[in-house]
Design an enzyme around this catalytic site. Structure first.
Site, PDB file in Angstrom:
ATOM      1  N   GLU A 318      48.097 -12.508  27.083  1.00 34.73           N
ATOM      2  CA  GLU A 318      49.417 -11.872  27.074  1.00 34.73           C
ATOM      3  C   GLU A 318      50.098 -11.872  28.436  1.00 34.73           C
ATOM      4  OE1 GLU A 318      46.437  -8.717  28.006  1.00 34.73           O
ATOM      5  OE2 GLU A 318      46.611 -10.353  26.581  1.00 34.73           O
ATOM      6  N   ASP A 360      66.390 -45.240  46.641  1.00 37.56           N
ATOM      7  CA  ASP A 360      67.137 -46.197  47.445  1.00 37.56           C
ATOM      8  C   ASP A 360      66.432 -46.283  48.793  1.00 37.56           C
ATOM      9  OD1 ASP A 360      69.024 -47.928  48.379  1.00 37.56           O
ATOM     10  OD2 ASP A 360      70.704 -46.528  48.312  1.00 37.56           O
ATOM     11  N   ASN A 715      40.293  -5.976  28.157  1.00 37.96           N
ATOM     12  CA  ASN A 715      41.309  -7.021  28.327  1.00 37.96           C
ATOM     13  C   ASN A 715      42.216  -6.724  29.515  1.00 37.96           C
ATOM     14  OD1 ASN A 715      42.526  -9.476  27.153  1.00 37.96           O
ATOM     15  ND2 ASN A 715      44.301  -8.156  26.860  1.00 37.96           N
TER      16      ASN A 715
END
Length: 892
Positions: A318, A360, A715
């Site tokens: 999350e 270039d 978590n």
């Protein structure tokens, strides 16, 4: 004072319908305004000047300041960056967060107030963490964008001055020339060969000729030939424009939503999206199976629901959006410190993935400081007349500024006095003619032209020799061509000079560019940039090939390529390219290093063909006609001194035209990618394994292996060190080659490391059940400690491809990991432990859990060596298979 405002019902019109405006005034201004409902493009110039209370000399600076305060800044949209409150509220839009809030509400409703409070507190803490990261990143990004504001030339107090385009107000007189983005809506007061690209508004591919005059009130956008509009660009010529509408009152702003640039999804963004799909599929499968399995085991409905939802949260990264935002913003700041400004954060990953750079030569491979080294007649002798005619042309032209004219003006030679001449007219440079003519008057009118040698020769019928004018025959042409080739092969850029004399008259046009006399040559030298050879080697060392795309001739390009260490034998000219079919070009670009004598519209085709070969292509350009190629490239790169249209089309702006700056930017881009992937790796290893183990264990244990609140706390704590991922050190070996997102690699990584994690989880279960004989609460506490420790340990393992002890993490990451590890061990003994259902663990049990974690760390290290060794061998086999056809092609 009168000001233009958009009609209140303008938003209802069709896209190409005319946008009528009225002049809103006070009573004191009624005498000076146009009739209500009049469209400014239909009003006489003098009337419009009076209505806007301005004059051909422009506004006074004091009046411009008052108008700026009254009407606001000249920006198409008035929206500002999101406020802190909006960013904070956005954290609660996540489906997972909403699910958890719903779960907490259900818990409170059924009387589980303590559990509801714990879930709510963890959700709030997670959202605060995410908010602080995302908001800080957005502030940093906004600050960087302010460093590349666009400028415009306006008349203030009768004097030309450069101001920020955002400071333009109604009534300003704006000077425009080739390469400018038009900063306001207005009418043309005077113009010369003025062509405007209006594709952004009308969809018309070809430039539109604009000139002073009046258009009917009902004229559509495409029919207003006397008006210009914000966001369109000048392709050629010059003009003075009276600003009539600015900011939110412009045509561009009124249809901004329809005009918003559709930026293709980057490989990184696509990978993140695919990763989200993968995790969502896994999450839904586990949640549904675990929920119904627990119900079948006759466990409480609410407890089963909360456990299933908590598993979903444990599986889901999350913090990934916040981690990405922080990592990209930090990368952008690091790049800014090294002279690279990022206009679009997603482009950072593409820069790191780039394996081919098209550029270039001027200013990147060369010094970019051009010197005029010779002014020679057709016989190759120095000529004061050639220098005089070149200086008249270069110093009196008012169109596109370029370093060649500056070099001519700064040349030290004596070329005669310019004071004896007055300018009569000019025929501006454009990219079709590739030449510029200026007409001056002394005793007679003299047209002097300079440009590409072949383009000058095509309008010549005579040659100016020491004997006088002679017809330009095949012998003269061959001699001119021979000199051009010889000087070009020596590295000089060669321009031709031609003249024609006229009787005095007032105006001239392109039709007068006939029957000129070729007079001589201008030789310019732009030497290779010091250190560029080493820089190109650095790019090659990082897996980035360089291809040169130049309008210069093949001889100059080949000479420079040899000087800087590039291959000079694989050349494709613009003429050859124009004859190739699409499929033939796709095959040919792979084996070409120098694209020379290229027309501007061929650049986009080259980039498109290279991308079709699977390359991640960067394009470095700063000119008017580089914009399409910059859009087409995976990563458009320009410089701070580029023309407006090139800067606007680019994703990244270099504050210095130096490939060395770009090399550092590539490294920063790869560091950003590497650190983002670390969080993905952490989430898909121990986290994934732990949640799978928990789901399986819940089907066989007589109790839940972890309570919902414990899963959420686990978590949350395991995510804390991830906040330091953006600052982590990156090993040099991860910067040596382009890295691309590969969802199949993520899936293989997740399965390999997830299985190892699950094996040690089951070992932990066995230890707690059969050795420690733990109760339900003790089992949950022990499993919480072990799972959190393994999630912290895996951070140190997967953050590097080396042995974890051979790669030092950043101090912040190391200290946060250590701090959370200490917290994990101490939690069961803290006063609030009972709130989460924890109980103190005996020291032997705690020691056993630490030992299991140590074994897991060593097993993961061994798995990492096996996994990355296998991946490296597979990658090498794929490279070998791809390179064999190329080798065969080269032999042919």
């Amino acid at each position: 004072m009168g000001v233009w405002r958009r009609h209140p019902h303008a938003h209802r019109r069709e896209r190409h319908q005319p946008l009528h405006v009225v002049l809103m005034t006070s009573e004191a201004d009624q005498q000076s305004v146009a009739p209500d409902g009049a469209a400014y493009w239909s009003i006489e110039t003098d009337d419009l000047l009076r209505s806007l209370e301005t004059s051909p000399s422009g506004l006074a600076a004091s009046e411009a300041a008052l108008r700026l305060a009254k009407f606001g800044r000249n920006t198409p949209a008035l929206k500002s960056s999101a406020s802190a409150l909006i960013v904070f509220a956005r954290q609660f839009r996540s489906p997972l967060v909403l699910i958890l809030i719903f779960a907490a509400s259900v818990s409170a409703f059924v009387g589980e107030g303590q559990e509801a409070a714990i879930i709510g507190a963890i959700v709030l803490a997670s959202c605060v963490l995410s908010f602080t990261q995302e908001y800080g990143a957005s502030r940093a990004t906004e600050a960087l964008k302010q460093r590349i504001s666009r400028k415009a030339i306006v008349l203030r107090d009768g004097v030309e001055c450069s101001i920020a385009a955002e400071d333009i107000v109604p009534g300003d007189l704006i000077r425009l020339s080739a390469g400018n983005l038009i900063p306001a809506d207005g009418i043309i007061l005077d113009a010369r060969d003025f062509n405007v690209s209006e594709a952004v508004l009308t969809g018309e591919t070809f430039p539109v000729v604009k000139a002073p005059g009046r258009s009917p009130p009902e004229a559509s956008l495409a029919q207003r030939t006397n008006a210009v509009f914000t966001g369109t660009s000048v392709r050629s010529g010059t003009a003075t424009v009276l600003a009539a509408a600015t900011g939110a009152r412009t045509e561009y702003a009124s249809i901004a939503a329809a005009l918003e640039r559709k930026i293709p999804e980057t490989g990184f963004a696509r990978g993140i999206r695919q990763f989200g799909y993968l995790m969502t599929e896994i999450m839904l499968a586990i949640v549904i199976l675990v929920f119904f399995a627990n119900l079948m085991l006759h466990r409480p409905l609410i407890e089963s629901l909360l456990f299933s939802l908590a598993l979903a949260v444990g599986l889901t990264p999350e913090l990934l959006p916040a981690i990405i935002s922080v990592t990209l913003a930090r990368g952008a700041r690091a790049m800014a410190a090294n002279g690279v400004i990022v206009r679009r954060l997603d482009a950072i990953e593409n820069l790191g993935s780039m394996d081919l750079l098209c550029t270039d030569k001027t200013g990147t491979l060369t010094e970019g400081v051009i010197h005029l080294n010779g002014w020679l007649d057709v016989d190759g002798n120095a000529s004061a007349d050639i220098l005089l005619w070149a200086r008249l042309n270069a110093t009196l032209q008012t169109g596109l500024k370029n370093p060649l004219d500056e070099a001519i003006a700064a040349a030290p030679g004596e070329g005669g006095s310019l004071a004896a001449f007055t300018k009569v007219d000019e025929i501006p440079y454009d990219f079709i003619r590739k030449r510029l003519s200026v007409i001056v008057r002394s005793t007679e009118d003299l047209l002097t032209t300079k440009g590409a040698v072949q383009n000058v020769l095509e309008i010549c019928s005579f040659v100016h020799t020491a004997k006088g004018l002679e017809p330009l025959d095949a012998t003269h042409r061959a001699a001119i061509d021979d000199k051009f080739r010889r000087w070009s092969a020596e590295g000089y850029r060669v321009l031709g000079v031609a003249i024609r004399r006229f009787e005095s008259r007032k105006t001239f046009s392109r039709t007068d560019e006939i029957d000129l006399a070729f007079a001589g040559f201008l030789l310019f030298l732009d030497p290779p940039k010091k250190g560029v050879k080493e820089t190109l080697a650095d790019l090659a060392h990082r897996g980035i090939a360089v291809k040169v795309i130049s309008g210069d001739n093949r001889y100059v390009a080949a000479h420079l390529a040899q000087a800087v260490g590039l291959r000079a034998d694989r050349i494709m000219t613009g003429e050859a390219l124009s004859k190739l079919t699409k499929s033939a070009l796709f095959a040919g670009v792979q084996h070409t290093d120098l694209f020379v004598e290229i027309d501007p519209n061929q650049k986009e085709r080259i980039v498109q063909a290279l991308r079709s070969r699977g390359h991640v292509v960067g394009y470095l350009g700063d000119g008017i006609n580089d914009a399409p190629a910059l859009h087409e490239a995976d990563i458009g790169i320009s410089v701070d001194t580029a023309v407006d249209v090139a800067r606007e089309a680019a994703d990244i702006i270099l504050l210095k035209q130096d490939l060395g700056v770009l090399v550092r930017g590539v490294d920063d881009g790869r560091k950003t990618f590497a650190n983002t992937m670390k969080y993905i790796s952490i989430t898909t290893s121990a986290n994934f394994g732990n949640m799978i183990s928990m789901a399986i264990a819940s089907l066989f244990l007589p109790f839940l292996p972890l309570l919902a609140a414990q899963i959420l706390l686990n978590n949350f704590l395991s995510d804390v060190p991830s906040l330091a991922i953006a600052s982590d050190n990156v090993d040099p070996d991860q910067l040596r080659r382009p890295r691309h997102w590969d969802i199949r690699f993520v899936r293989r990584f997740m399965i390999s490391f997830g299985l190892v994690s699950s094996l040690f989880d089951f070992a932990t279960f066995a230890f707690l059940l059969f050795v420690a004989h733990a109760t339900a609460a003790a089992f949950q506490t022990g499993w919480f400690v072990e799972s959190l420790l393994t999630e912290l340990a895996i951070v140190l393992i997967v953050r590097t491809h080396k042995a974890f002890w051979a790669s030092r993490p950043s101090p912040l990451l190391a200290w946060l990991t250590l701090a959370v590890g200490v917290v994990a061990i101490m939690i069961p003994y803290l006063p609030f432990a009972a709130w989460f259902g924890f109980v103190p663990l005996p020291l032997p049990v705690l020691a056993g859990l630490v030992a299991i974690t140590a074994l897991y760390l060593l097993a993961s290290e061994a798995t990492k060596r096996w996994f990355f060794g296998r991946e490296s061998r597979q990658s090498q086999r794929m490279i070998d298979r791809v390179s064999k056809p190329h080798a065969a092609y080269s032999r042919l």
